[in-house]
Design a protein around this motif. Structure first.
Motif, mmCIF file in Angstrom:
data_model
loop_
_atom_site.group_PDB
_atom_site.id
_atom_site.type_symbol
_atom_site.label_atom_id
_atom_site.label_comp_id
_atom_site.label_asym_id
_atom_site.label_seq_id
_atom_site.Cartn_x
_atom_site.Cartn_y
_atom_site.Cartn_z
ATOM 1 N N ARG A 81 0.823 -1.216 0.000
ATOM 2 C CA ARG A 81 0.000 0.000 0.000
ATOM 3 C C ARG A 81 0.858 1.267 0.000
ATOM 4 O O ARG A 81 0.589 2.218 -0.722
ATOM 5 C CB ARG A 81 -0.916 0.017 1.220
ATOM 6 N N TRP A 82 1.890 1.235 0.848
ATOM 7 C CA TRP A 82 2.783 2.402 0.903
ATOM 8 C C TRP A 82 3.444 2.630 -0.460
ATOM 9 O O TRP A 82 3.555 3.766 -0.935
ATOM 10 C CB TRP A 82 3.872 2.212 1.951
ATOM 11 N N PHE A 119 0.998 4.068 -2.667
ATOM 12 C CA PHE A 119 0.446 5.324 -2.155
ATOM 13 C C PHE A 119 1.363 6.525 -2.395
ATOM 14 O O PHE A 119 0.907 7.604 -2.760
ATOM 15 C CB PHE A 119 0.183 5.163 -0.656
ATOM 16 N N GLN A 171 1.156 8.408 -5.715
ATOM 17 C CA GLN A 171 -0.132 9.098 -5.792
ATOM 18 C C GLN A 171 -0.144 10.328 -4.886
ATOM 19 O O GLN A 171 -0.663 11.387 -5.259
ATOM 20 C CB GLN A 171 -1.258 8.138 -5.404
ATOM 21 N N LEU A 200 -6.486 10.151 0.526
ATOM 22 C CA LEU A 200 -5.577 9.080 0.112
ATOM 23 C C LEU A 200 -5.120 8.240 1.308
ATOM 24 O O LEU A 200 -5.005 7.018 1.226
ATOM 25 C CB LEU A 200 -4.355 9.679 -0.586
ATOM 26 N N ARG A 242 -6.445 3.808 3.061
ATOM 27 C CA ARG A 242 -5.393 2.995 2.461
ATOM 28 C C ARG A 242 -4.267 2.687 3.433
ATOM 29 O O ARG A 242 -3.757 1.574 3.459
ATOM 30 C CB ARG A 242 -4.823 3.712 1.235
ATOM 31 N N ILE A 243 -3.855 3.707 4.205
ATOM 32 C CA ILE A 243 -2.701 3.536 5.093
ATOM 33 C C ILE A 243 -3.132 3.465 6.547
ATOM 34 O O ILE A 243 -2.534 2.738 7.352
ATOM 35 C CB ILE A 243 -1.703 4.690 4.902
#
Length: 795
Positions: A46-47, A50, A53, A74, A78-79
């Motif tokens: 994910r990182w 991410f 983006q 964001l 997600r994080i």
């Protein structure tokens, strides 16, 4: 997501958000076990996806709010399960808080927490990352961590409902300036944050801070362009008005052709320059100029400017002419046009003597006042004053002060030709000026009057050279003005002004300005010296109190500790008599400790270090608690305590601790000085606050002692005859505390019959909600001290 904590059940207070009611009812939902290895790999993916983006989003907009909102969208989910960002203003105060939660119900609660309980910059949400700026990781966020961070029970209860399990936080730093902080948190059922996550967040925080700073710079540049345009428009309007005013025929007007011959003039021009009409009628400007030259201080500059303008016929000009007799004219020149052809030049002269001298005097004195008020270091201030006097009063300025040896020593010296050349006592070669000598500064010091010279005999010039390697001694002065520095009737020095150009003798108006400048400078020097003396005295007092605190508290703590050990039988059993004696020791130690605390409280008040924390209280409760505290001492003396309270709650926004201290001091004082009878306290409510009256049937106060009882260390009973102990600080501290809370204290007494003290405590407003948070109370409110969490890892 389930709550990771199991706090004790609590009732939901009235007015809590619906989201809190919903979440509180589901606190017991068990958390789903997390495979940390797989979760770690997933979060790394994910990182990795991410960060590109995030970099794109942060660089895609110059709108501050859009950038922050997009970044949080964001991050969540997600994080992190939820995120809180605080942005600081130019004065490092939180001016915007943005939060987002993946769960809609929890997001509603999170928004209400952030909106209802703004966080000060010294203590960001769940992470002290700003002072000093540093990243923070708490992998296993416990209830103890929350309680250590959030002293406010209501905020703690709301945050518990969000069920955070781990967190990472990082400051937003751009160009060596802290812009805010961002905190990421996970709930039960989500992987806990680890060190790699903190590293990623630090990288993200750097990108976010740079983006936020770019937004600020962009908007600042836009504002600057708008303001510059407005300024230019105002300047154009001012110039237009100025030109129209200068063309008025009320001024002296002279018109010449392109070869300089006089074409026309008005009577005002002849009167201003004392030119006979027959001379002007000749049309030859050479005869007119010869009369003009004799009146000006600097005729060569006047002629030079005329030649420049004749060489540039299309140029307009405005300048100022100074006359030998002190007159000041404003000269305005513009081309004389017929259609597009320049056929000559129009000169306009306006007498601005009074306006210019008023403006110069006000400008110089305003600058001097600002400088004198800006610092208590009079050496630096006098150097700045010497520079300010140039060129309005002089081309050279020197300031001397009388030293301990009785002679004048140079403090500052500056000149227009050599630039600002500051000199101070002990810096560079100096020669002191003897007060009985012929130096103009010495003469001004002795006489107390200004000394103005435009001619110098050999004795005076030798005195200037002997005065000490000055700039003036290396280049001949053509005029000099020395004025004494007098403060509160004492002559403390002299200030000298000089000009190197001939024909510029000092005028009476300039002497007036110089005297006023010297008067203000002398007063500033004297105030600075008095302030230094006061600082030394105050520092000595502070040092004494600090030493006393340390030296008395340390052995006193040991005495109380050993007495407690003996009383508990640690060193062996003790009998009743010994136990009674130990109780006496402890009582005496406690009494001494209270005295020390009272002295230290007085020191804090005197030093201005006492702050006010506003909260909502029922003043009746504080009165009852203080009466219970004082009751044993009163009972021991056989006194009756009478308490009068209103039937309804006496709600008050104030500092409860200081309010109680006022009550304790007044009741203790009443008990100490009453041998028999009654001690009473009455609480009444009134518009805007409460009023407390404490009375007794004690020894009373003599009329001439009424005001003195509030002096520190003073008591009604003097040391040799007094029957009661104490420091004499209770009433002094009480009045200081009352003033700190915005109130005041009054006293009425009859000697031998008793005394009554009345304290008015105002309500400091409704900014304090009564839930323990700090109210702002104007300048009285003080920020809470940040609390460090129990466990955290920092980079």
């Amino acid at each position: 997501m389930a709550n990771g904590f199991d706090p004790e059940p609590m009732e939901s207070p009235g007015g809590e958000p619906d989201a809190f009611q919903h979440l509180a009812s589901h606190r017991g939902t068990p958390a789903v076990p997390v495979d940390q290895t797989r979760a770690r790999a997933d979060i790394e993916r994910r990182w990795a996806a991410f960060m590109p983006q995030a970099a794109h989003v942060l660089a895609s907009s110059l709108d501050f709010q859009t950038t922050v909102d997009n970044a949080l969208r964001l991050i969540v989910p997600r994080i992190a399960d939820w995120c809180v960002a605080y942005i600081l203003d130019e004065e490092s105060r939180v001016f915007r808080a943005v939060a987002r939660h993946a769960d809609a119900a929890r997001d509603e609660l999170l928004q209400q927490i952030v909106n209802r309980h703004p966080t000060d910059p010294g203590r960001p949400f769940l992470a002290a990352t700003l002072n000093p700026p540093r990243p923070v990781l708490v992998s296993d966020l416990t209830d103890a961590d929350l309680r250590a961070e959030l002293a406010d029970e209501q905020v703690l209860r709301l945050v518990r409902a969000l069920a955070p399990t781990s967190m990472i936080a990082a400051p937003l730093v751009a160009r060596d300036r802290v812009l805010g902080a961002v905190t990421l948190l996970t709930d039960a059922g989500s992987p806990r944050f680890e060190a790699p996550d903190l590293t990623r967040l630090v990288e993200l925080a750097g990108l976010a801070a740079l983006s936020i700073d770019n937004c600020r710079l962009f908007h600042a540049a836009q504002r600057e362009l708008v303001e510059r345009k407005r300024t230019e428009e105002r300047l154009l309007e001012s110039l237009s008005l100025h030109r129209a005013t200068l063309e008025s025929t009320a001024d002296g007007i002279l018109v010449v052709d392109d070869e300089g011959r006089i074409v026309a003039y008005n009577q005002r021009f002849l009167d201003m320059w004392h030119i006979p009409r027959e001379i002007a009628d000749l049309g030859d400007d050479r005869h007119t100029l010869s009369i003009v030259y004799e009146q000006l201080r600097d005729p060569h500059a006047f002629l030079s400017r005329i030649r420049e303008l004749y060489a540039m016929p299309s140029v307009e000009s405005v300048d100022v002419l100074t006359f030998k007799d002190g007159r000041i004219y404003e000269r305005y020149s513009r081309p004389h046009r017929v259609r597009d052809r320049i056929i000559g030049r129009v000169w306009s002269f306006r007498d601005v003597t009074e306006a210019k001298w008023t403006s110069r005097r006000e400008q110089l004195l305003a600058e001097a006042t600002t400088l004198l008020a800006s610092s208590l270091d009079y050496t630096d201030t006098l150097r700045a004053i010497a520079r300010t006097a140039i060129p309005l009063l002089a081309e050279w300025c020197r300031v001397d002060l009388v030293a301990d040896d009785g002679r004048l020593h140079v403090i500052a010296e500056a000149t227009e030709r050599s630039g600002a050349a500051d000199r101070g006592v002990g810096t560079g070669p100096t020669h002191a000026i003897a007060p009985e000598g012929s130096h103009p500064s010495a003469i001004a010091l002795r006489s107390g009057e200004p000394v103005a010279l435009d001619e110098f005999d050999e004795r005076t010039r030798r005195a200037l050279v002997a005065g000490g390697g000055s700039l003036a001694s290396r280049e001949p002065l053509h005029s000099l003005l020395a004025v004494p520095l007098v403060a509160r009737g004492r002559r403390i020095g002299a200030m000298a002004f000089g000009r190197f150009r001939p024909g510029f003798a000092y005028l009476p108006a300039e002497v007036v300005v110089a005297r006023e400048l010297a008067r203000r400078s002398a007063l500033a020097v004297d105030n600075a010296r008095l302030y230094e003396a006061a600082l030394l005295a105050n520092q000595a007092k502070s040092d004494f109190l600090a030493v006393m605190s340390h030296e008395l508290r340390t052995p006193l703590t040991a005495i109380m500790g050993y007495a407690e050990l003996l009383a508990d039988g640690v060193s062996g059993s003790i009998n009743d008599v010994q136990h009674h004696q130990l109780e006496r020791i402890d009582a005496s130690a406690q009494h001494l400790l209270r005295i020390i605390e009272q002295i230290l409280s007085f020191a804090r008040v005197e030093a201005g270090r006492e702050t006010v924390r506003v909260e909502s209280i029922d003043a009746r409760t504080d009165v009852r608690d203080v009466v219970m505290l004082i009751h044993p001492a009163a009972t021991k003396k056989g006194l009756t305590i009478e308490t009068r309270l209103p039937p309804a709650p006496a709600l008050l926004h104030t500092d409860s601790g200081k309010f109680r201290q006022i009550l304790i001091n007044l009741l203790s004082n009443a008990v100490n000085f009453t041998e028999e009878g009654t001690v009473g306290i009455a609480l009444t409510t009134e518009p805007g606050g409460v009023r407390v009256r404490v009375w007794d049937t004690g020894i009373g106060i003599a009329p001439d002692h009424i005001e003195r009882i509030f002096d520190p260390f003073w008591q009604v009973e003097q040391p040799r005859t007094r029957r009661t102990g104490g420091t004499g600080l209770g009433l002094s501290v009480t009045r200081h505390l009352a003033h700190l809370l915005g109130g005041d204290i009054e006293v009425a007494s009859r000697l031998g019959e008793g005394s009554a003290f009345t304290v008015h405590i105002p309500d400091l407003g409704t900014s304090a909600s009564g839930d323990g948070i700090e109210g702002n109370g104007g300048d009285l409110a003080a920020p809470a001290r940040p609390v460090e969490p129990h466990r955290r890892q920092t980079d």
